[in-house]
Design an enzyme around this catalytic site. Structure first.
Site, PDB file in Angstrom:
ATOM      1  N   LYS A 249      46.789  40.659  47.835  1.00  0.00           N
ATOM      2  CA  LYS A 249      45.569  41.420  46.753  1.00  0.00           C
ATOM      3  C   LYS A 249      44.604  41.997  47.096  1.00  0.00           C
ATOM      4  CE  LYS A 249      42.900  40.081  42.200  1.00  0.00           C
ATOM      5  NZ  LYS A 249      42.734  38.832  41.364  1.00  0.00           N
TER       6      LYS A 249
ATOM      7  N   ASP B 295      36.250  42.870  40.725  1.00  0.00           N
ATOM      8  CA  ASP B 295      36.651  42.058  39.744  1.00  0.00           C
ATOM      9  C   ASP B 295      35.897  41.997  38.551  1.00  0.00           C
ATOM     10  OD1 ASP B 295      37.849  41.281  37.510  1.00  0.00           O
ATOM     11  OD2 ASP B 295      38.837  40.039  38.205  1.00  0.00           O
TER      12      ASP B 295
ATOM     13  N   LYS C  46      34.061  39.592  32.116  1.00  0.00           N
ATOM     14  CA  LYS C  46      33.335  38.335  32.857  1.00  0.00           C
ATOM     15  C   LYS C  46      32.159  38.156  32.382  1.00  0.00           C
ATOM     16  CE  LYS C  46      36.656  37.777  37.258  1.00  0.00           C
ATOM     17  NZ  LYS C  46      37.271  36.769  37.198  1.00  0.00           N
TER      18      LYS C  46
ATOM     19  N   ASP D  58      36.451  39.313  45.442  1.00  0.00           N
ATOM     20  CA  ASP D  58      38.403  39.170  45.683  1.00  0.00           C
ATOM     21  C   ASP D  58      39.763  40.192  46.020  1.00  0.00           C
ATOM     22  OD1 ASP D  58      40.187  38.421  43.466  1.00  0.00           O
ATOM     23  OD2 ASP D  58      39.413  39.925  41.924  1.00  0.00           O
TER      24      ASP D  58
ATOM     25  N   ASP E  77      41.542  41.581  32.684  1.00  0.00           N
ATOM     26  CA  ASP E  77      40.556  40.779  34.200  1.00  0.00           C
ATOM     27  C   ASP E  77      41.998  39.667  34.493  1.00  0.00           C
ATOM     28  OD1 ASP E  77      39.080  39.281  34.995  1.00  0.00           O
ATOM     29  OD2 ASP E  77      38.494  38.276  34.328  1.00  0.00           O
TER      30      ASP E  77
ATOM     31  N   GLU F 153      44.926  40.962  36.172  1.00  0.00           N
ATOM     32  CA  GLU F 153      44.772  42.682  36.715  1.00  0.00           C
ATOM     33  C   GLU F 153      45.564  42.405  38.492  1.00  0.00           C
ATOM     34  OE1 GLU F 153      42.033  40.980  37.294  1.00  0.00           O
ATOM     35  OE2 GLU F 153      41.303  41.110  39.854  1.00  0.00           O
TER      36      GLU F 153
ATOM     37  N   ARG G 137      47.548  39.972  39.601  1.00  0.00           N
ATOM     38  CA  ARG G 137      49.208  39.781  39.287  1.00  0.00           C
ATOM     39  C   ARG G 137      49.392  41.547  38.871  1.00  0.00           C
ATOM     40  NH1 ARG G 137      48.486  35.820  34.348  1.00  0.00           N
ATOM     41  NH2 ARG G 137      46.644  35.235  36.002  1.00  0.00           N
TER      42      ARG G 137
HETATM   43  N1  BES Z   1      39.893  37.495  40.485  1.00  0.00           N
HETATM   44  C1  BES Z   1      40.043  36.504  39.704  1.00  0.00           C
HETATM   45  C2  BES Z   1      40.768  35.082  39.746  1.00  0.00           C
HETATM   46  C3  BES Z   1      39.419  34.770  40.642  1.00  0.00           C
HETATM   47  C4  BES Z   1      38.054  33.629  39.026  1.00  0.00           C
HETATM   48  C5  BES Z   1      39.046  34.220  41.723  1.00  0.00           C
HETATM   49  C6  BES Z   1      37.656  32.861  40.239  1.00  0.00           C
HETATM   50  C7  BES Z   1      38.064  33.792  42.576  1.00  0.00           C
HETATM   51  C8  BES Z   1      37.526  32.992  41.847  1.00  0.00           C
HETATM   52  C9  BES Z   1      41.436  36.932  38.595  1.00  0.00           C
HETATM   53  O1  BES Z   1      41.368  38.144  38.046  1.00  0.00           O
HETATM   54  C10 BES Z   1      41.617  36.688  37.436  1.00  0.00           C
HETATM   55  O2  BES Z   1      40.453  37.183  36.497  1.00  0.00           O
HETATM   56  N2  BES Z   1      41.799  35.682  37.338  1.00  0.00           N
HETATM   57  C11 BES Z   1      41.705  35.109  35.222  1.00  0.00           C
HETATM   58  C12 BES Z   1      43.236  35.211  34.740  1.00  0.00           C
HETATM   59  C13 BES Z   1      42.733  35.348  33.285  1.00  0.00           C
HETATM   60  C14 BES Z   1      42.306  36.818  32.547  1.00  0.00           C
HETATM   61  C15 BES Z   1      44.730  35.048  32.605  1.00  0.00           C
HETATM   62  C16 BES Z   1      41.309  33.617  35.586  1.00  0.00           C
HETATM   63  O3  BES Z   1      41.809  33.363  36.207  1.00  0.00           O
HETATM   64  O4  BES Z   1      40.148  33.120  34.179  1.00  0.00           O
HETATM   65 ZN    ZN Z   2      40.998  39.151  40.211  1.00  0.00          ZN
HETATM   66 MN    MN Z   3      40.492  39.386  37.244  1.00  0.00          MN
END
Ligand code: BES
Ligand code: ZN
Ligand code: MN
Length: 498
Positions: free
Chosen positions: A262, A267, A274, A285, A344, A346, A348
Site C-alpha cells: 500500500k 491519508d 480524519k 501510510d 477513509d 482507501e 483496500r
Molecule cells: N491508514 C489507515 C489505517 C491506519 C490507522 C494506519 C492508524 C495507521 C495507524 C486506513 O486507511 C484507515 O483509515 N482505516 C480506517 C478504516 C475504516 C474507515 C473502515 C480505520 O482503521 O479507521
Molecule cells: Zn490509509
Molecule cells: Mn484511511
C-alpha cells in the site's frame, strides 16, 4: 551515508577501535573473554564482581581500558538459555545505538562463541548485521547541521575469530537486509510533500536502474486506461497524480512471489476526513510500499535464485471538489462494483486493483502488506502485525518467516461468517463494514479480489512506525516487512512452484 559491516577474524583483546561492544549473557565472564579482561587490566571481572553489570537484556556498561581499545561496551543478552536470533539482533542494535550516541565513526561488535546457544554461526552473523544496521540508522537530512556536528557511525565490524566464514556468510545476508530496511525507513520518514506518488515511482525506478530489474510505471492516464477504477476513486480528489508501479526481479524461472504494498503517501481520510490529532502520522501510510521497495533493495544486493514481482499502487487520499463521496459506486479492475461507504477505507481500494493486476503473473503466491486498519492496533498493539489469507500453509510460512526475522505476525480468521460485513445493498461489495472485526472485514474485502492464487495479507498499521524509542526500535519508521519478506523469499530458494 551507507552503513557498512565486515566480518574480521580478529580476537577482541587489544583490538584497535574507538568502541568495542561485547554481548554477554547473564552469569560469569565466558572463558573466551579472559584475554579481553586481561587487556582491560581486569576491569571486566571487577565490573561483574561489583554487580554493576549482570548481562540482563538491554543492560549496558561502558569501560575505558588502557590500550588500543578506547571503550569496551558490554551489552546484556539475557539468560543464556534464552539466546535467540532476536536477542542477538537486539543486542547488536543496542550496541550500534550506543556507538552512535558516543559519536564514533567506526566501532566493532563481538559475540562470544559461548553465548550462541542453539543459534548457528551463520544465523548469528545475519542477526548481528541486521541489528547493527538497525541501530545505526538515523535521519537528520532536514535539520540544519549543528555547529559541532557529531560524526555519523559509518561502519561497525563484527569480530568473529571462530567460524569466521559462516558468520561472514550470514552477515552478508543480514547486511543486505539491513540496507533494504534502511531504504524503507528512509522513504517512510519523508513527509507527504516530498514523498508523493511520483517520488515513490522515481525511487522504484532508481532501484530498478541500479540492479537491472524490470519496471513498469503507469501514470494517471495509463491507470485509467487499465481500468483501475478503485485506485482512481481514491486518487481523483488529489492534485498529485497517482502511480502504479510494477517491479520484477527474475533470478529464477517459474511463477513469481508477488509482493503488493500500500502506497498512500498521505491519508487525510478524504471526505470522511480524519481528526487533526496525530494526522501527521498518516505520512506513514505508504509503509507497505516502502517494505516492498526495501525488499527489492535486498534482492538486488543478494541476487538469490528467486522470482519476485513487486506491485505498488500509490496515491494521496485527499478531500476536494473532485474527491470521491460516500455512497459513490465505482468499478474495480476485476470488474466487481464497490460502494464506497467511507472514503477513509482507501487502502483496500487501491490494493484490490493491484490484486486483480497480479493475476497476469500467474503467481506462486501473493503477499500484500498495508497500514490498513486502526483496529489491528487495538487487537495486537505495536508488538505484532496481523496476517490473514486463503491458504493455511502460506499463512504458516509467513508466520514462520516473521518469527525468524523478529517481525512477528499473528493470524486472524477469515471465516465465511465475516463475509456478510461487506455486503452492499446496491453494489457487489462495500468498502467499510462497521466497527466490529475491523481488520477482518478489511481482509474479507481484499479476499473478494483474490482470484486464482494463494494469498496472504499483512496489516502493519501497529508496527510500521513507533512514537517511542525502545531497545529494538528508533522513534519513527521501523521498515517493518523488509526482514519478513526477505526471509520469506529466501526461504523459497530452489523451492520452485509450491
Ligand atoms: N491508514 C489507515 C489505517 C491506519 C490507522 C494506519 C492508524 C495507521 C495507524 C486506513 O486507511 C484507515 O483509515 N482505516 C480506517 C478504516 C475504516 C474507515 C473502515 C480505520 O482503521 O479507521
Ligand atoms: Zn490509509
Ligand atoms: Mn484511511
Amino acid at each position: 551515508m551507507p552503513f557498512e559491516t565486515a566480518v574480521l577474524p580478529a580476537a577482541p583483546a587489544g583490538f584497535d577501535t574507538p568502541l568495542l561492544a561485547v554481548a554477554m549473557t547473564r552469569g560469569a565472564l565466558p572463558a573466551s573473554l579472559t584475554a579481553l579482561d586481561q587487556a582491560t587490566g581486569g576491569a571486566l571481572g571487577r565490573l561483574l564482581a561489583a554487580g554493576d553489570f549482570s548481562g540482563k537484556k538491554d543492560e549496558t556498561a561502558l569501560v575505558y581500558p588502557p590500550g588500543a581499545t578506547a571503550r569496551v561496551l558490554l551489552v546484556g543478552l539475557g539468560k543464556p538459555e534464552e539466546v535467540s536470533r532476536t536477542a542477538i539482533r537486539r543486542a547488536a542494535s543496542t550496541a550500534a545505538k550506543r556507538a552512535r550516541s558516543a559519536g564514533v565513526v567506526r566501532a566493532a561488535f563481538h559475540l562470544p562463541s559461548e553465548a550462541l546457544g542453539a543459534v548457528t554461526p551463520a544465523e548469528a552473523g545475519q542477526a548481528m548485521a541486521e541489528g547493527l544496521a538497525q541501530g545505526a540508522w538515523q535521519y537528520t537530512e532536514m535539520k540544519r547541521p549543528p555547529e559541532e556536528k557529531k560524526a555519523a557511525l559509518e561502519r561497525m565490524d563484527i569480530l568473529a575469530p571462530n567460524a569466521t566464514a559462516a558468520v561472514a556468510e550470514g552477515s552478508r545476508v543480514g547486511a543486505a537486509i539491513g540496507a533494504g530496511q534502511a531504504l524503507a525507513r528512509g522513504i517512510q520518514v519523508l513527509p507527504g510533500n516530498v514523498c508523493t506518488p511520483s517520488y515513490v515511482a522515481r525511487t522504484a525506478e532508481e532501484i530498478a536502474g541500479r540492479y537491472g530489474f524490470g519496471i513498469t510505471v503507469l501514470d494517471k492516464a495509463a491507470i485509467v486506461r487499465e481500468g483501475m477504477g478503485a485506485l482512481m476513486a481514491v486518487a481523483q480528489g488529489s492534485a498529485e497524480e497517482p502511480r502504479f508501479i510494477a517491479l520484477e526481479y527474475q533470478g529464477a524461472e517459474g511463477p513469481p512471489v508477488v509482493l503488493v504494498g500500500k502506497g498512500v503517501t498521505f491519508d487525510t481520510g478524504g471526505i470522511s476526513i480524519k481528526p487533526a490529532q496525530n494526522m501527521e502520522d498518516m505520512k506513514y501510510d505508504m509503509s507497505g510500499a516502502a517494505a516492498v521497495l526495501g525488499t527489492f533493495e535486498t534482492m538486488g544486493r543478494l541476487r538469490p535464485p528467486v522470482h519476485v514481482v513487486g506491485l505498488v499502487p500509490s496515491t494521496e487520499n485527499m478531500p476536494s471538489g473532485t474527491a470521491v463521496k460516500p455512497g459513490d459506486v465505482v468499478t474495480s479492475l476485476l470488474g466487481k462494483t464497490i460502494e464506497i461507504i467511507n472514503t477513509d477505507a482507501e487502502g483496500r481500494l487501491i490494493l484490490c486493483d493491484a490484486l486483480a493486476y497480479a493475476r497476469r503473473y500467474q503467481p506462486a503466491c501473493v503477499l500484500d502488506i498495508a497500514t490498513l486498519t486502526g483496529a489491528i492496533v487495538v487487537a495486537l498493539g505495536h508488538t505484532a502485525s496481523g496476517v490473514m489469507g486463503t491458504d493455511d500453509q502460506l499463512i504458516e510460512e509467513v508466520r514462520s518467516a516473521g518469527e525468524r526475522s523478529g517481525e512477528r505476525v499473528w493470524p486472524l480468521p477469515l471465516w465465511d461468517e465475516y463475509r456478510d460485513l461487506m455486503k452492499s445493498d446496491i453494489a457487489d461489495v462495500k468498502n467499510a463494514g462497521g466497527r466490529p472485526a475491523g481488520s477482518i472485514s478489511a481482509g474479507w474485502f481484499l479476499r473478494e479480489f483474490v482470484d486464482g492464487f494463494p494469498w496472504a495479507h499483512l496489516d502493519i498499521a501497529g508496527t510500521a512506525y513507533t512514537d517511542r524509542e525502545d531497545a529494538t526500535r528508533v522513534k519513527g519508521p521501523t521498515g517493518m516487512g523488509v526482514r519478513l519478506f526477505s526471509e520469506f523469499v529466501l526461504g523459497r530458494q530452489g523451492a520452485g512452484a509450491r
